[in-house]
Design a protein around this motif. Structure first.
Motif, PDB file in Angstrom:
ATOM      1  N   ALA A 206      -5.853  16.349   0.352  1.00 15.68           N
ATOM      2  CA  ALA A 206      -4.561  16.373  -0.313  1.00 15.68           C
ATOM      3  C   ALA A 206      -4.362  14.752  -0.102  1.00 15.68           C
ATOM      4  CB  ALA A 206      -3.359  17.151   0.223  1.00 15.68           C
ATOM      5  N   VAL A 207      -3.907  14.182  -1.093  1.00 19.96           N
ATOM      6  CA  VAL A 207      -3.127  12.769  -0.858  1.00 19.96           C
ATOM      7  C   VAL A 207      -1.844  12.601  -1.391  1.00 19.96           C
ATOM      8  CG1 VAL A 207      -3.592  10.263  -1.783  1.00 19.96           C
ATOM      9  CG2 VAL A 207      -5.668  11.755  -1.753  1.00 19.96           C
ATOM     10  N   ILE A 208      -1.225  12.067  -0.356  1.00 19.37           N
ATOM     11  CA  ILE A 208       0.411  11.833  -0.452  1.00 19.37           C
ATOM     12  C   ILE A 208       0.857  10.431  -0.705  1.00 19.37           C
ATOM     13  CG2 ILE A 208       2.412  12.449   0.807  1.00 19.37           C
ATOM     14  CD1 ILE A 208       1.330  14.801   2.332  1.00 19.37           C
ATOM     15  N   ASP A 209       1.300  10.225  -1.677  1.00 21.60           N
ATOM     16  CA  ASP A 209       1.832   8.961  -2.171  1.00 21.60           C
ATOM     17  C   ASP A 209       3.456   8.830  -1.918  1.00 21.60           C
ATOM     18  OD1 ASP A 209       2.340   6.533  -3.302  1.00 21.60           O
ATOM     19  OD2 ASP A 209       1.668   7.044  -5.320  1.00 21.60           O
ATOM     20  N   LYS A 210       3.648   8.259  -0.907  1.00 23.80           N
ATOM     21  CA  LYS A 210       5.054   8.123  -0.484  1.00 23.80           C
ATOM     22  C   LYS A 210       5.933   7.305  -1.555  1.00 23.80           C
ATOM     23  CE  LYS A 210       4.725   6.869   4.162  1.00 23.80           C
ATOM     24  NZ  LYS A 210       5.110   6.659   5.398  1.00 23.80           N
TER      25      LYS A 210
END
Length: 238
Positions: free
Chosen positions: A75-79
């Motif tokens: 999973a890639v989390i873009d803050k």
């Protein structure tokens, strides 16, 4: 690569052994007095378009081209846009969803924050750390099973918590802007339906990799190997 995605609704760390189960930053407040179990309402799909930032698009392309996730889902989390992009081990996209993240702007956890009570954690310490994390399910205090992202600092990824109605967490997830998605003590919250239907089944056997993009640091500082993307793409095109 990832632009135009719409809502259809993290070096490796081993989980250390411990005689006392840790408490996620989101759960500490409820350990003193047993509370009536609250079933979080489901967050349903919306028409909000989740467009990753330029930095997130670069990380997404790097992971897919370099196969940095190995044989694990990720999973890639873009803050910056308060969004999460979920993929199978082979890079097949499984979905994307808004997230709630730490109220504090920053990319590192304060030393010892994982051992503090919620009352001891100041607003500036309530950060969601940036980096590449090996995330695995494990037990927390009270035999609760959570997806540990940063075990040492008590950061977990879990379904949205609704015990404090004044925080309006579900409403924040469903809002069309990312400006109100900073509310947690550092943990990452997602909608209940997305968590139980997609993320948990994907990570529950062997875990996976969670990439969390930075607030203030550069992508190259957090993910140095992302610098190789142009060379990897050139080699792939030969």
């Amino acid at each position: 690569m990832a632009a135009g995605l719409t809502v259809a609704l993290l070096a490796p760390q081993a989980t250390p052994a411990a005689t006392t189960k840790p408490i996620t930053r989101e759960r500490k407040a409820k350990t003193a007095t047993p509370a009536k179990k609250v079933v979080p309402p489901k967050v349903t799909s919306t028409t909000v378009e989740l467009v990753p930032s330029d930095a997130a698009s670069r990380v997404l392309a790097w992971v897919a081209t370099a196969h940095d996730n190995g044989r694990l889902p990720y999973a890639v989390i873009d803050k910056q846009t308060a969004s999460l992009f979920l993929f199978k081990a082979n890079g097949e996209p499984l979905g994307q969803t808004p997230v709630l993240i730490g109220v504090g702007v920053g990319d590192d956890s304060s030393p010892g924050v994982g051992a503090k009570t919620l009352a001891e954690i100041g607003p500036a310490e309530r950060t969601t750390p940036a980096g590449r994390f090996v995330a695995k399910f494990g037990r927390a205090f009270g035999r609760q099973r959570v997806l540990w992202v940063d075990y040492a600092n008590s950061v977990a990824l879990h379904a949205v918590i609704t015990t404090n109605k004044k925080e309006r967490r579900v409403e924040r997830l469903l809002s069309p802007t990312a400006e109100d998605n900073r509310i947690t003590f550092g943990c990452i919250n997602v909608g209940t339906s997305f968590y139980t239907g997609k993320l948990r089944p994907l990570f529950q056997n062997k875990g996976g990799i969670v990439y969390i993009l930075p607030d203030t640091k550069s992508v190259d500082d957090v993910f140095p190997r992302a610098r190789l993307l142009p060379y990897l793409e050139a080699a792939a095109g030969q």
